[in-house]
Design an enzyme around this catalytic site. Structure first.
Site, PDB file in Angstrom:
ATOM      1  N   TRP A  87       0.800  -1.218   0.000  1.00  0.00           N
ATOM      2  CA  TRP A  87       0.000   0.000   0.000  1.00  0.00           C
ATOM      3  C   TRP A  87       0.833   1.267   0.000  1.00  0.00           C
ATOM      4  CZ3 TRP A  87       2.082   2.067   4.268  1.00  0.00           C
ATOM      5  CH2 TRP A  87       2.489   1.193   5.278  1.00  0.00           C
ATOM      6  N   ASN A  88       2.127   1.192   0.294  1.00  0.00           N
ATOM      7  CA  ASN A  88       2.840   2.455   0.570  1.00  0.00           C
ATOM      8  C   ASN A  88       3.064   3.289  -0.680  1.00  0.00           C
ATOM      9  OD1 ASN A  88       4.732   0.520  -0.309  1.00  0.00           O
ATOM     10  ND2 ASN A  88       6.393   1.698   0.604  1.00  0.00           N
TER      11      ASN A  88
ATOM     12  N   LYS B 256      -2.782  -8.502  -7.592  1.00  0.00           N
ATOM     13  CA  LYS B 256      -3.544  -8.277  -6.352  1.00  0.00           C
ATOM     14  C   LYS B 256      -2.889  -7.120  -5.585  1.00  0.00           C
ATOM     15  CE  LYS B 256      -3.334  -9.435  -2.061  1.00  0.00           C
ATOM     16  NZ  LYS B 256      -3.942  -8.248  -1.445  1.00  0.00           N
ATOM     17  N   PRO B 257      -3.513  -5.927  -5.644  1.00  0.00           N
ATOM     18  CA  PRO B 257      -2.969  -4.826  -4.854  1.00  0.00           C
ATOM     19  C   PRO B 257      -3.332  -5.005  -3.387  1.00  0.00           C
ATOM     20  CG  PRO B 257      -4.955  -4.119  -6.008  1.00  0.00           C
ATOM     21  CD  PRO B 257      -4.718  -5.555  -6.398  1.00  0.00           C
ATOM     22  N   SER B 258      -2.751  -4.186  -2.525  1.00  0.00           N
ATOM     23  CA  SER B 258      -3.071  -4.247  -1.096  1.00  0.00           C
ATOM     24  C   SER B 258      -4.544  -3.928  -0.869  1.00  0.00           C
ATOM     25  CB  SER B 258      -2.213  -3.224  -0.350  1.00  0.00           C
ATOM     26  OG  SER B 258      -2.755  -2.988   0.924  1.00  0.00           O
TER      27      SER B 258
ATOM     28  N   GLU C  26      10.626  -8.164  -3.580  1.00  0.00           N
ATOM     29  CA  GLU C  26      11.069  -6.829  -3.164  1.00  0.00           C
ATOM     30  C   GLU C  26      10.546  -6.637  -1.748  1.00  0.00           C
ATOM     31  OE1 GLU C  26      10.237  -3.829  -6.144  1.00  0.00           O
ATOM     32  OE2 GLU C  26      11.979  -4.639  -7.180  1.00  0.00           O
TER      33      GLU C  26
ATOM     34  N   GLY D 255      11.558  -5.834   2.717  1.00  0.00           N
ATOM     35  CA  GLY D 255      11.745  -4.698   3.623  1.00  0.00           C
ATOM     36  C   GLY D 255      13.180  -4.218   3.727  1.00  0.00           C
TER      37      GLY D 255
ATOM     38  N   CYS E 235      10.324   1.595   1.778  1.00  0.00           N
ATOM     39  CA  CYS E 235      11.214   0.442   1.949  1.00  0.00           C
ATOM     40  C   CYS E 235      12.670   0.885   1.983  1.00  0.00           C
ATOM     41  CB  CYS E 235      10.979  -0.573   0.848  1.00  0.00           C
ATOM     42  SG  CYS E 235      10.990   0.157  -0.790  1.00  0.00           S
TER      43      CYS E 235
ATOM     44  N   GLU F 287      12.416  -3.442  11.101  1.00  0.00           N
ATOM     45  CA  GLU F 287      11.788  -2.452  10.218  1.00  0.00           C
ATOM     46  C   GLU F 287      10.506  -1.962  10.884  1.00  0.00           C
ATOM     47  OE1 GLU F 287       9.754  -3.723   6.570  1.00  0.00           O
ATOM     48  OE2 GLU F 287      10.734  -2.070   5.528  1.00  0.00           O
TER      49      GLU F 287
ATOM     50  N   LYS G 241      20.623  -9.646   0.614  1.00  0.00           N
ATOM     51  CA  LYS G 241      20.229 -10.410   1.813  1.00  0.00           C
ATOM     52  C   LYS G 241      18.691 -10.561   1.868  1.00  0.00           C
ATOM     53  CE  LYS G 241      22.972  -7.873   4.639  1.00  0.00           C
ATOM     54  NZ  LYS G 241      23.747  -7.519   5.829  1.00  0.00           N
TER      55      LYS G 241
ATOM     56  N   GLU H 283      13.646  -5.281 -10.931  1.00  0.00           N
ATOM     57  CA  GLU H 283      12.508  -5.075 -11.833  1.00  0.00           C
ATOM     58  C   GLU H 283      12.451  -3.723 -12.533  1.00  0.00           C
ATOM     59  OE1 GLU H 283       8.867  -5.893  -9.779  1.00  0.00           O
ATOM     60  OE2 GLU H 283       8.955  -8.020 -10.265  1.00  0.00           O
TER      61      GLU H 283
HETATM   62  P1  NAP Z   1       2.503  -7.075   3.392  1.00  0.00           P
HETATM   63  O1  NAP Z   1       1.668  -7.131   4.600  1.00  0.00           O
HETATM   64  O2  NAP Z   1       3.493  -8.145   3.178  1.00  0.00           O
HETATM   65  O3  NAP Z   1       1.493  -7.021   2.162  1.00  0.00           O
HETATM   66  C1  NAP Z   1       1.924  -6.824   0.832  1.00  0.00           C
HETATM   67  C2  NAP Z   1       0.918  -7.461  -0.100  1.00  0.00           C
HETATM   68  O4  NAP Z   1       0.997  -8.876   0.024  1.00  0.00           O
HETATM   69  C3  NAP Z   1      -0.527  -7.131   0.206  1.00  0.00           C
HETATM   70  O5  NAP Z   1      -1.238  -7.118  -1.010  1.00  0.00           O
HETATM   71  C4  NAP Z   1      -0.964  -8.292   1.094  1.00  0.00           C
HETATM   72  O6  NAP Z   1      -2.366  -8.472   1.119  1.00  0.00           O
HETATM   73  C5  NAP Z   1      -0.232  -9.436   0.425  1.00  0.00           C
HETATM   74  N1  NAP Z   1       0.148 -10.572   1.259  1.00  0.00           N
HETATM   75  C6  NAP Z   1       0.648 -10.554   2.522  1.00  0.00           C
HETATM   76  N2  NAP Z   1       0.938 -11.820   2.920  1.00  0.00           N
HETATM   77  C7  NAP Z   1       0.664 -12.638   1.878  1.00  0.00           C
HETATM   78  C8  NAP Z   1       0.756 -14.059   1.677  1.00  0.00           C
HETATM   79  N3  NAP Z   1       1.193 -14.871   2.632  1.00  0.00           N
HETATM   80  N4  NAP Z   1       0.377 -14.563   0.476  1.00  0.00           N
HETATM   81  C9  NAP Z   1      -0.056 -13.755  -0.508  1.00  0.00           C
HETATM   82  N5  NAP Z   1      -0.203 -12.408  -0.364  1.00  0.00           N
HETATM   83  C10 NAP Z   1       0.167 -11.850   0.810  1.00  0.00           C
HETATM   84  O7  NAP Z   1       3.267  -5.676   3.284  1.00  0.00           O
HETATM   85  P2  NAP Z   1       2.630  -4.228   3.439  1.00  0.00           P
HETATM   86  O8  NAP Z   1       2.386  -3.965   4.886  1.00  0.00           O
HETATM   87  O9  NAP Z   1       1.488  -4.062   2.486  1.00  0.00           O
HETATM   88  O10 NAP Z   1       3.821  -3.314   2.906  1.00  0.00           O
HETATM   89  C11 NAP Z   1       4.895  -2.925   3.683  1.00  0.00           C
HETATM   90  C12 NAP Z   1       6.108  -3.792   3.398  1.00  0.00           C
HETATM   91  O11 NAP Z   1       6.430  -3.736   2.013  1.00  0.00           O
HETATM   92  C13 NAP Z   1       7.361  -3.295   4.112  1.00  0.00           C
HETATM   93  O12 NAP Z   1       8.062  -4.378   4.638  1.00  0.00           O
HETATM   94  C14 NAP Z   1       8.158  -2.621   2.999  1.00  0.00           C
HETATM   95  O13 NAP Z   1       9.533  -2.547   3.239  1.00  0.00           O
HETATM   96  C15 NAP Z   1       7.818  -3.497   1.838  1.00  0.00           C
HETATM   97  N6  NAP Z   1       8.064  -2.809   0.560  1.00  0.00           N
HETATM   98  C16 NAP Z   1       9.161  -3.171  -0.167  1.00  0.00           C
HETATM   99  C17 NAP Z   1       9.442  -2.510  -1.365  1.00  0.00           C
HETATM  100  C18 NAP Z   1      10.650  -2.878  -2.179  1.00  0.00           C
HETATM  101  O14 NAP Z   1      10.720  -2.502  -3.333  1.00  0.00           O
HETATM  102  N7  NAP Z   1      11.615  -3.592  -1.637  1.00  0.00           N
HETATM  103  C19 NAP Z   1       8.600  -1.493  -1.815  1.00  0.00           C
HETATM  104  C20 NAP Z   1       7.491  -1.153  -1.048  1.00  0.00           C
HETATM  105  C21 NAP Z   1       7.231  -1.826   0.144  1.00  0.00           C
HETATM  106  P3  NAP Z   1      -3.338  -7.615   2.092  1.00  0.00           P
HETATM  107  O15 NAP Z   1      -2.491  -6.640   2.849  1.00  0.00           O
HETATM  108  O16 NAP Z   1      -4.290  -6.972   1.155  1.00  0.00           O
HETATM  109  O17 NAP Z   1      -4.013  -8.590   3.009  1.00  0.00           O
END
Ligand code: NAP
Length: 495
Positions: free
Chosen positions: A160-161, A184-186, A258, A260, A293, A395, A465, A472
């Site tokens: 979502w961020n 599938k978006p958040s 991608e 945390g 992130c 994080e 790591k 991408e």
């Molecule tokens: P998240 O809770 O992991 O959720 C991300 C997405 O994955 C959401 O659409 C979520 O669905 C889904 N999801 C979560 N667990 C899943 C599973 N076991 N199977 C399938 N889908 C699953 O992360 P967030 O809170 O939305 O985002 C914050 C995190 O994203 C932070 O750790 C941040 O560092 C990371 N991030 C990384 C990057 C990068 O490029 N490295 C960029 C942006 C964000 P729902 O939430 O809809 O239930």
């Protein structure tokens, strides 16, 4: 900030995109989407996609793949370029939608993100023709060449961020390479992505792009596990990434992760303190409420300038305007939702409970006044932090940062690399030799010297790591993440 709450029946009902149709979920259930600047205010309801919807979408995408993969790459690129123009024309509408669902301020964040979304489609539209193969010198009697072929149906899951940017990078690069996609978006921020899908849908054949608005358990998990999905790309938390990688391993499907970060910033004693304080602040992603992130959330400052640099940094933070994210004057909006807000508060409480902890600015969010109407947190910097405290290791994904003094260059590199993450890193010095030496020693996928901006279009962005696997955001990323190589050999003497 109005507190008027519409009854749910008056709330706009959004649809999702499956196989070229805008539909409800198969069981007609819905999910509320809230405006975090007005706690609990539901602004729309979206279909609550489940396994049946995943099945229909993936089957539709598999059928559409049979046609899309044969469209010449440059023609696919032309479609993406047309989408870029359409996105450009709707930047303001997209930006406002993202503001209301995420609380990300419009001027510093949501409008630039909507513009970057157009740039991403433009970039991948332009480089689609770069899907070139090679010839291999096997000798005069054989002609050997390689082809970069698409993988098939891509299952993409995004957070979502930065909802538009993370969706756009996956959609544009996967489609440019000839794949079809189920995204599938958040569920916390699906509205901007659904708007983007409406723009794309006008230009794409049915089934090439599908967008399912569901949550992790009911939609994300079945998507990751679907046998017809031939590639998984996930941006999100470490735990989510592990679960999706397990699903990929079960079927030997390639996956891009991608994840945390807990990125270091290293400030050398020769720093231009005033000038670098602005950059260090930018690198914390404070105008994203720290929900970035690549946030440089561990700030290592040389002991000789520790206090003077922090004074300047704190002054900069104090100059930021927190408030209504739709207001052009606002620098800092809200945390995404109650769960994340409570998590951030728990980390602040944990930090404050540590012996000797010093809060230089911020602390727990206000419980009264206009900011208490939304999930607003205030910029918080801890000093006198021990590197083994949770606030220095985990994080937080909020506006909470730690400042640690250092004396010796080797020592600070060791502390900076002492993390399970390795996404970004920032080096602040006027000595270019030292800057490069440090940049090359940091275990991070994205290092900047004397600047603190975010990843850009054409960067091969990704982590070392546990911050992830794969890249991408570039033409190389498109090729490595969304194509597979086939070798073809022709025997020239066979007739
Ligand atoms: P998240 O809770 O992991 O959720 C991300 C997405 O994955 C959401 O659409 C979520 O669905 C889904 N999801 C979560 N667990 C899943 C599973 N076991 N199977 C399938 N889908 C699953 O992360 P967030 O809170 O939305 O985002 C914050 C995190 O994203 C932070 O750790 C941040 O560092 C990371 N991030 C990384 C990057 C990068 O490029 N490295 C960029 C942006 C964000 P729902 O939430 O809809 O239930």
């Amino acid at each position: 900030m109005s507190n008027a709450r519409p009854k749910l029946s008056q709330v706009p009902q959004e649809l999702m995109l499956i196989n070229g149709q805008w539909v409800k979920s198969a069981d007609e259930r819905v999910l509320p989407v809230e405006n975090p600047a007005q706690r609990g205010h539901v602004i729309a309801e979206v279909p609550r996609a489940g396994a049946k919807d995943v099945e229909t979408a993936v089957k539709g995408a598999a059928k559409a793949f049979e046609g899309w993969k044969h469209v010449p790459a440059r023609d696919r690129g032309r479609v993406l370029l047309a989408i870029a123009e359409d996105v450009e024309a709707q930047v303001e509408e997209l930006a406002k939608t993202v503001v209301t669902e995420t609380g990300n301020a419009i001027r510093p964040l949501s409008r630039p993100e909507a513009k970057m979304t157009a740039d991403l489609f433009r970039y991948f539209g332009g480089v689609a023709g770069e899907l070139k193969g090679e010839t291999v010198p096997f000798g005069d009697n054989q002609f050997c060449y390689t082809r970069l072929e698409p993988l098939g149906v891509v299952g993409a899951i995004t957070p979502w961020n930065s909802p538009l940017g993370t969706a756009a990078v996956k959609v544009a690069s996967a489609l440019a390479a000839g794949n079809t996609i189920v995204l599938k978006p958040s569920s916390s921020a699906p509205l901007g992505v659904l708007k983007l899908a409406r723009i794309c849908d006008k230009r794409l054949p049915p089934g090439v792009l599908n967008v399912l608005s569901g949550n992790a358990d009911e939609c994300g998990v079945p998507l990751a596990q679907h046998p017809l999905v031939r590639k998984l790309t996930f941006t999100g938390s470490l735990e989510g990434g592990k679960s999706v990688m397990r699903a990929a391993a079960d079927r030997i499907v390639p996956s891009t992760m991608e994840l945390g970060g807990k990125s270091p910033q290293i400030i050398f004693p020769d720093a231009d303190e005033e000038g670098f304080a602005d950059g260090v602040m930018t690198a914390t992603r404070i105008t994203r409420q720290g929900q970035g992130c690549s946030s440089g959330s561990r700030i290592f400052i040389h002991e000789s300038i520790f206090d003077s640099f922090l004074d300047k940094l704190v002054k900069k933070f104090k100059g930021l305007v927190i408030g209504d994210p739709m207001d052009e004057r606002t620098d800092i909006g809200t945390i995404i939702n109650r769960g994340q807000y409570e998590k951030v508060c728990d980390y602040i409480k944990d930090g404050m409970s540590q012996k000797g902890a010093r809060v230089l600015i911020g602390g727990l969010p206000p419980t009264e006044g206009p900011l208490a109407q939304g999930y607003y947190a205030v910029p918080t910097i801890f000093a006198n932090v021990s590197p083994d405290w949770r606030i220095a290791r985990e994080e937080i994904f909020g506006p909470v940062f730690v400042a640690l003094p250092w004396r010796d260059e080797n020592e600070v590199i060791r502390m900076a690399n002492d993390s399970l993450y390795g996404l970004a890193g920032y080096v602040w010095t006027r000595d270019i030799e030292r800057g490069l030496r440090t940049a090359h020693t940091l275990e991070s996928g994205f290092v900047q010297i004397n600047q603190g901006g975010g990843p850009g279009v054409a960067h091969s962005y990704g982590g070392y790591k546990m911050s992830g696997i794969g890249r991408e955001w570039s033409v190389e990323g498109m090729i490595s993440s969304f194509t597979q190589k086939k070798v073809v050999v022709i025997n020239l003497k066979s007739r």
